[in-house]
Design an enzyme around this catalytic site. Structure first.
Site, PDB file in Angstrom:
ATOM      1  N   CYS A   1       0.841  -1.202   0.000  1.00 27.77           N
ATOM      2  CA  CYS A   1       0.000   0.000   0.000  1.00 27.77           C
ATOM      3  C   CYS A   1       0.874   1.249   0.000  1.00 27.77           C
ATOM      4  CB  CYS A   1      -0.913   0.003   1.226  1.00 27.77           C
ATOM      5  SG  CYS A   1      -1.931   1.489   1.374  1.00 27.77           S
TER       6      CYS A   1
ATOM      7  N   CYS B   1     -15.426 -11.896  17.677  1.00 25.20           N
ATOM      8  CA  CYS B   1     -14.424 -11.052  17.027  1.00 25.20           C
ATOM      9  C   CYS B   1     -13.611 -10.282  18.057  1.00 25.20           C
ATOM     10  CB  CYS B   1     -15.090 -10.075  16.053  1.00 25.20           C
ATOM     11  SG  CYS B   1     -16.330  -9.003  16.826  1.00 25.20           S
TER      12      CYS B   1
END
Length: 590
Positions: A189, A546
């Site tokens: 990125c 999560c």
């Protein structure tokens, strides 16, 4: 000692405390002679204090004196600053302060303290990064002090500039990377180091998996006092880039640039930015030109919208002043090649919005669902707003390989639907759930926090009956539609708050569960839900989470009726610190 002056224009009054005391009565007397201080206002204020004892009245006087000295700007400090329009008098709120200064004081005035600047924090030379820590930070230890360093890799040796120091820890940044770690890899990125979304891009993926497994183990053992001998190796993601099926971008008038703009650079347009929020800065957005998390044409769609908005002078939304037009851009896709684009604007202005949507429709034929939302609110949430379909379908469809059978499952995804953002890894997650559940054909299965019914329908062919509960009504509507589309008539979906829906009467109506699958939000389960599960005593509970920390807390609360069996971490989000975990809970028989 010094005090803060009222105005940069004042020159006749010194800042010294002694001279200040000397000048104030003179100024008051002068104003009194000009009839600037109406006696009736002073008498009224004094009459209100008539019931006070002399000591109480003196304390009030001292408090008002100090408040006046500390105030900035102070009308008494600058000559000519207390003037009013001709023929008018100042408001009475300040008159009492002027009058009170004429009275004797019991204690000397304390001037406004001058805030001393902090000494610069030190540079720590040749520090070795020891481990990966919480929130994507790396950890080092220097003379017993724990230092958290972002974008560092275990094994790096670097000079660390401290940015923040507390009693038991410090935060710093890499000033100079002296020796890179063998685990360090090149990020894909271009915004890495500023965006903050994928903090582990420079860490080799195998090392990421090791750190995430250790994170789950530490949370379960430290918080939940769980025996982790049944933990299985973490399930890694086959795709570590271009794995997300949803990205949401924000428009902002406050652009945050990765690098400072050179003095000789050409002038930049003052339009704003379209991208991701900068960490800890709610109104700053980093302009994104390329994101490696979603496949193309995601980048092309976002950049086309940005260029169109600049060219046609569509202003970005200012979250502070609540002005502007362009607010958000949502891009969703499925493994079947369908794309959904949602443009969110601040006001209903078809003359500005529809040409933009026409451009997207003609330039990107891949978009099968083009929609828009009008959001006049002060926040960016759109769960309570109407969605308008401009072109194509009002939904996209995702397919998932069934646990048993050759026909894939089909799921409808609407603009507000929740669906696991890593589609391929979601199938592996649900497979582990099915294996742990070890379902029987006569079982009644409860799926708590069912969402759009993905887990419920993935397991429906293995049981006699499935009951799904979810808070969001739109999600339950999707779950019912998905059940009908996939031909499952043995499912029941109910909308409502979990703590209020899952009661003894509800269980009596729908049957006692043999197995429960629960996949709560990050905050974990409500204590009433835990109490009801302990009362219902299903044979097994499969807990999907999560957030290993809140999962560990809930497992400890369930320990009076259940013991933990297998534990299976699953990596849904490569290059981030987030990890999913599945825990098998077995009913105690002792």
């Amino acid at each position: 000692m010094r005090i803060i002056a009222a105005s940069k224009q004042q020159k006749g009054i010194t800042k010294n405390e002694e001279q200040y005391e000397k000048n104030v009565p003179t100024l008051v007397e002068k104003k009194s002679q000009q009839a600037w201080l109406p006696q009736k206002n002073v008498d009224r204020q004094r009459s209100q204090s008539a019931g006070c004892s002399p000591s109480q009245r003196q304390k009030k006087t001292d408090r008002l004196r100090r408040a006046l000295v500390r105030s900035s700007p102070c009308p008494l400090c600058a000559k000519g600053q207390a003037k009013t329009d001709k023929g008018s008098e100042p408001k009475g709120g300040f008159l009492f302060l002027l009058a009170i200064l004429k009275q004797p004081q019991s204690q000397p005035l304390k001037p406004h303290p001058v805030k001393k600047s902090k000494a610069p924090l030190p540079l720590l030379p040749s520090v070795e990064i020891a481990d990966a820590g919480a929130e994507g930070m790396a950890v080092a230890k220097v003379d017993g002090l724990v230092v958290f360093v972002p974008f560092a890799v275990p094994g790096d040796i670097a000079d660390i500039q401290l940015c923040r120091k507390k009693k038991n820890y410090a935060e710093g940044r890499i000033a100079t990377l002296l020796s890179p770690s063998p685990l360090r890899v090149a990020p894909q990125c271009p915004h890495f180091g500023t965006c903050g979304g994928c903090k582990w891009q420079t860490l080799a993926y195998e090392a990421q998996l090791k750190a995430k497994q250790q994170q789950v183990k530490d949370s379960l053992e430290r918080i939940g006092k769980i025996d982790c001998s049944g933990m299985q190796p973490i399930c890694g993601s086959k795709a570590i880039y271009h794995y997300r099926n949803k990205l949401e971008f924000t428009f902002s008038t406050k652009a945050w640039h990765s690098l400072p703009i050179a003095p000789d650079a050409p002038p930049q347009p003052e339009w704003g930015a379209l991208g991701f929020h900068v960490s800890r800065l709610f109104d700053k957005v980093l302009p994104i030109t390329q994101c490696a998390l979603q496949a193309e044409p995601s980048n092309a769609i976002r950049n086309a919208v940005r260029d169109y908005a600049i060219q046609h002078q569509l202003p970005c939304y200012d979250i502070r002043n609540h002005t502007g037009y362009m607010r958000n851009l949502v891009v969703r896709c499925t493994s079947t090649g369908q794309w959904m684009v949602i443009v969110i604007v601040a006001e209903d202005s078809p003359d500005r919005l529809f040409p933009l949507l026409d451009m997207l429709h003609h330039r990107f034929p891949e978009i099968t669902s083009l929609q828009y939302i009008i959001n006049p609110k002060w926040n960016d949430s759109y769960a309570d707003l109407a969605v308008h379909t401009y072109h194509g379908s009002d939904h996209i469809e995702e397919q998932m390989e069934a646990y048993h059978g050759s026909t894939p499952l089909t799921f409808i995804i609407n603009p507000k639907s929740f669906y696991q953002t890593n589609s391929a890894q979601a199938q592996r997650l649900y497979t582990h759930v099915a294996q742990m559940a070890d379902l029987r054909p006569t079982d009644t299965l409860y799926d708590l926090y069912t969402g759009t019914g993905t887990i419920a329908l993935f397991l429906a062919s293995q049981v006699s009956k499935v009951v799904g509960i979810e808070y969001v009504e739109e999600a339950i509507a999707d779950a019912k539609s998905n059940a009908l589309r996939n031909g499952y008539a043995n499912t029941t979906f109910v909308a409502g708050d979990m703590a209020q829906v899952l009661t003894a009467d509800f269980i009596a109506l729908h049957g006692r569960p043999d197995v429960v699958v629960t996949d709560p939000p990050r905050a974990g389960m409500h204590e009433k839900v835990i109490a009801q599960l302990l009362a219902a005593r299903p044979r097994k509970i499969i807990y999907v989470s999560c957030n290993p920390a809140t999962q560990a807390r809930d497992l400890q609360l369930l320990a009076e009726g259940y013991r933990v069996g297998r534990i299976q971490p699953v990596d849904m989000f490569p290059h981030t610190q987030h990890v999913e975990n599945i825990a098998e809970l077995l009913l105690r028989t002792d």
